[in-house]
Design a protein around this motif. Sequence first.
Motif, short mmCIF file in Angstrom:
data_model
loop_
_atom_site.label_atom_id
_atom_site.label_comp_id
_atom_site.label_asym_id
_atom_site.label_seq_id
_atom_site.Cartn_x
_atom_site.Cartn_y
_atom_site.Cartn_z
N UNK B 162 0.85 -1.18 -0.03
CA UNK B 162 -0.01 -0.26 0.07
C UNK B 162 0.88 1.26 0.09
N UNK B 163 1.88 1.05 0.39
CA UNK B 163 2.99 2.17 0.26
C UNK B 163 3.80 2.35 -1.02
N UNK B 164 4.63 1.11 -1.18
CA UNK B 164 5.60 0.92 -2.36
C UNK B 164 4.61 1.31 -3.78
N UNK B 165 3.41 0.93 -3.65
CA UNK B 165 2.81 1.08 -5.06
C UNK B 165 2.71 2.34 -5.67
N UNK B 166 2.65 3.26 -4.76
CA UNK B 166 2.52 4.72 -5.27
C UNK B 166 3.74 5.43 -5.01
N UNK B 167 4.32 5.96 -6.27
CA UNK B 167 5.63 6.30 -6.43
C UNK B 167 5.70 7.98 -6.19
N UNK B 168 6.51 8.34 -5.06
CA UNK B 168 6.73 9.76 -4.78
C UNK B 168 7.38 10.43 -5.99
N UNK B 169 7.41 12.02 -6.17
CA UNK B 169 8.22 12.52 -6.98
C UNK B 169 9.69 12.19 -7.20
N UNK B 170 10.09 11.96 -5.76
CA UNK B 170 11.59 11.69 -5.59
C UNK B 170 11.78 10.41 -6.27
N UNK B 171 11.02 9.34 -6.14
CA UNK B 171 11.14 8.07 -6.92
C UNK B 171 11.03 8.26 -8.47
N UNK B 172 10.00 9.05 -8.73
CA UNK B 172 10.01 8.95 -10.18
C UNK B 172 11.08 9.52 -10.81
N UNK B 173 11.74 10.47 -10.22
CA UNK B 173 12.97 11.32 -10.78
C UNK B 173 13.93 10.16 -10.84
N UNK B 174 14.02 9.10 -9.96
CA UNK B 174 15.18 8.15 -9.98
C UNK B 174 14.83 7.00 -11.12
N UNK B 175 13.36 6.87 -11.11
CA UNK B 175 13.17 6.03 -12.26
C UNK B 175 13.23 6.47 -13.65
N UNK B 176 13.05 7.82 -13.72
CA UNK B 176 13.43 8.67 -15.11
C UNK B 176 14.80 8.27 -15.49
N UNK B 177 15.68 8.37 -14.45
CA UNK B 177 16.97 8.37 -14.47
C UNK B 177 17.69 6.89 -15.08
N UNK B 178 17.06 5.67 -14.45
CA UNK B 178 17.26 4.62 -14.73
C UNK B 178 16.61 4.23 -16.26
N UNK B 179 15.65 4.93 -16.60
CA UNK B 179 15.02 4.87 -18.14
C UNK B 179 16.07 5.52 -19.23
N UNK B 180 16.53 6.66 -18.72
CA UNK B 180 17.45 7.06 -19.53
C UNK B 180 18.50 6.55 -19.90
N UNK B 181 19.33 5.88 -18.81
CA UNK B 181 20.34 4.99 -18.81
C UNK B 181 20.12 3.88 -19.76
N UNK B 182 18.93 3.34 -19.51
CA UNK B 182 18.53 2.23 -20.39
C UNK B 182 18.15 2.54 -21.92
#
Lengths: 462, 462
Positions: B162-182
């Motif tokens: 119930x917590x981890x399913x909703x990504x915070x702005x901080x987390x989205x920024x990190x995922x964005x970074x991961x996708x750009x490296x990908x």
Amino acid sequence: MFSIDVYKERRDKLKKAVGHGLILFLGNEEVGMNYRDNTYHFRQDSSFLYFFGLDKPGLAALINIDEDIEIIIGNEPTIDDIVWMGTQPSLTEIAAQTGINKVAESNSLGILIKKSLSSGQAVHYLPPYRSDAVIKLSDILEIPNTKVKEGASVILIKAVIAQRAYKSALEVTEIDKAVNISNEMHLAAIRYSKENVTEKYVAGIVEGLALSAGGTIAYPVIYTVNGQTLHNHPTNDTLKKGQLILCDCGAETAMHYAGDLTRTFPVDQKFTSLQKEVYEIVLKAEQAAANSLRPGIRFLDIHKLACEHLVDGLKQLGLMKGDVKDAVSEGAHTLFFQCGLGHMMGLDVHDMEDLGEQFVGYSEGMVKSKEFGLKSLRLGRELEAGFVLTVEPGLYFIPELMDMWQAQGKLKDFINYDKLAAFRNFGGARVEENFLITESGYQLLGEPLIKAVSDIEGLNRL
Amino acid sequence: MFSIDVYKERRDKLKKAVGHGLILFLGNEEVGMNYRDNTYHFRQDSSFLYFFGLDKPGLAALINIDEDIEIIIGNEPTIDDIVWMGTQPSLTEIAAQTGINKVAESNSLGILIKKSLSSGQAVHYLPPYRSDAVIKLSDILEIPNTKVKEGASVILIKAVIAQRAYKSALEVTEIDKAVNISNEMHLAAIRYSKENVTEKYVAGIVEGLALSAGGTIAYPVIYTVNGQTLHNHPTNDTLKKGQLILCDCGAETAMHYAGDLTRTFPVDQKFTSLQKEVYEIVLKAEQAAANSLRPGIRFLDIHKLACEHLVDGLKQLGLMKGDVKDAVSEGAHTLFFQCGLGHMMGLDVHDMEDLGEQFVGYSEGMVKSKEFGLKSLRLGRELEAGFVLTVEPGLYFIPELMDMWQAQGKLKDFINYDKLAAFRNFGGARVEENFLITESGYQLLGEPLIKAVSDIEGLNRL
């Protein structure tokens, strides 16, 4: 895989050495990184590879010496396996690859073992280093997790080491290949090193080369400006002018034989004069040690010889004083060289380390020392033709250790503590090469890789 | 790490949701590849990272909700640790990094747990996916290995999801970074692909880029001319003219957030006309599915929509026939699309898969199907703002599966079995992108990466 006969011969020899009972080999399983199905790259157990050559998860092998039966244990592939993992050989086909014509399903392993135990047969197995193997052995032997390791068979351990310690020509060819890939990794490490790139940037390129060559890394890449830390991982810090880089990395071939090399070089194109002085002490010790390799000499004595060369150099540098041999026998050099000169190498980069260093690196009656320094010497025994090993002296300036010794005034007749301050941020230097012991002496494995200061300075950076 | 407050807030929320008792989080341990000390790269447990941020092996955490006490459990570093691994923070310093001021040594964990159990407190823990965690839990809870997993706390599982399913702005920024490296990994994959290089050669370069960027791979690189095999590893086979490559790879950032992309492209600069036709069916399905993403819609329905687009395309290709919706509801498309359209993504590439797909991907009362095809749909529930997920339709021509269905005459009103022969060696095609569900719809994560046929054909090979 090598040819079927290679594995059959190895198993025949093993059966003779162990004599009686049942031998159980567990192959490795996949391990989940952050959940079960997101796995690390699969690494088969090295002894399983050595005796069976089967490079697949989920297998075990049972050898009933008394009845001369060999069985490969695993599970038949399902249509789901084919959808997710592609065409799969049957268990019978897998077993046939290693010259075995009997198979059994995994869930029957416990029953097979129980039958043997109840008929009074001993069950020999190697000490597990993976937790899933502990759980499996606990289950099939019906003993608690904590009792599994101590139940490992010393007879089997010794019999396995007595074979794996001597590398065949086929194996040496594979190790040679591993070292040559490792050479390429080191050349890239030097060439990509420059101010403002991160340690991880270069280490990533180096690891990528091992993968591109068809295998993987033989151990985690060490690429660090903190070479004084013996097992250091690369960081996201950027390289800075004046820093010294220690790179210790090696490839594992597709057949899982290891290379293990170290080079030390500056971030800049040129060494500073102090870096050069320290580096050349290490290089001289390495060459002296290598030149002494031959059947019949104890590696412990070569280790001591290398230590004497290091002390000699450190005296010229003003860091040590007194009689060289006394300094080494008192362990004064361990302030700067805390570990051992080398180790066996083969299917494992520290070959057979899971079987116990006392058994692998020391002969009967020669007990591994518990002293600081010598306790980290993995290999002490008399060398024999067919051994493959590393020679890797180094000098490591560890501030915490220097502070500790200085506070204790430890071995102050050999250490010039007032001169240490200049080395607090030096880091560390190591040179490492791989050798085969031959009937007449030794042979460098792989093509020679640059190590002289002038050669390293002459290699242009990218 | 994020700031201390982030972790404190997450833990406070968790304590409220669980209500009473003790929560035990086990951090991950190192795992030996071929012997104990030759370890895989360390991967911390994702829930441990989420609530504590501490990225080090050998830690555990205990939260006593009733007494409002938080404790970090581990071992103090020794001088040997410093020699081998460099300057180490004390346990107290480690705990302080996540805002916790109580620590205990590892060997006291069992005693702490026993005290709580004997005073009637419930001990909540997540289901273990590593064998060492099973052994540890078996030991401290005094239950057999086989009982450990079933003792995991459903209350805790649900509270964590119930917590981890909703990504915070901080987390989205990190995922964005991961996708750009990908993205960079995929561009390299395309550019380095050409006749006569091995799959492993290109895959090694791709993995090296993930490492060089400061993190690692989020999952094993799939780079294969056998794209019909859903989880295929690169081989040492060389690429050949006319082959189609499927590359599914993604980076994990240094903070362990994942990217997960797939592209399909020819060995040659240009697609063949058949490759182009199949690829564009997949691309159309992907775009249609992405365009439907929004809060309130069930991902199961988007999955079905994508399947309908695939069937529509397969009808035009002559491989399928009949009513599109009927074909999908009968599951006829699963001959060519055997898996699900996508999954949650975050600290795990299949986010929280270890906590159970039923809990993560399906809401209460919505039970995951056991049918072939739908049983592999990891995400079915109604989407909500803050979810991060993949969309990844594909077409996979699996000879064994086609033969099996044909022999059974399965769903022959929808399949033109006489047309399948031409696709036996086609392989497979997939396109995958990552999305954030927003209040108003969706947002593509990372910069757009080329996917149109003309763009892929326009990217020059090296």
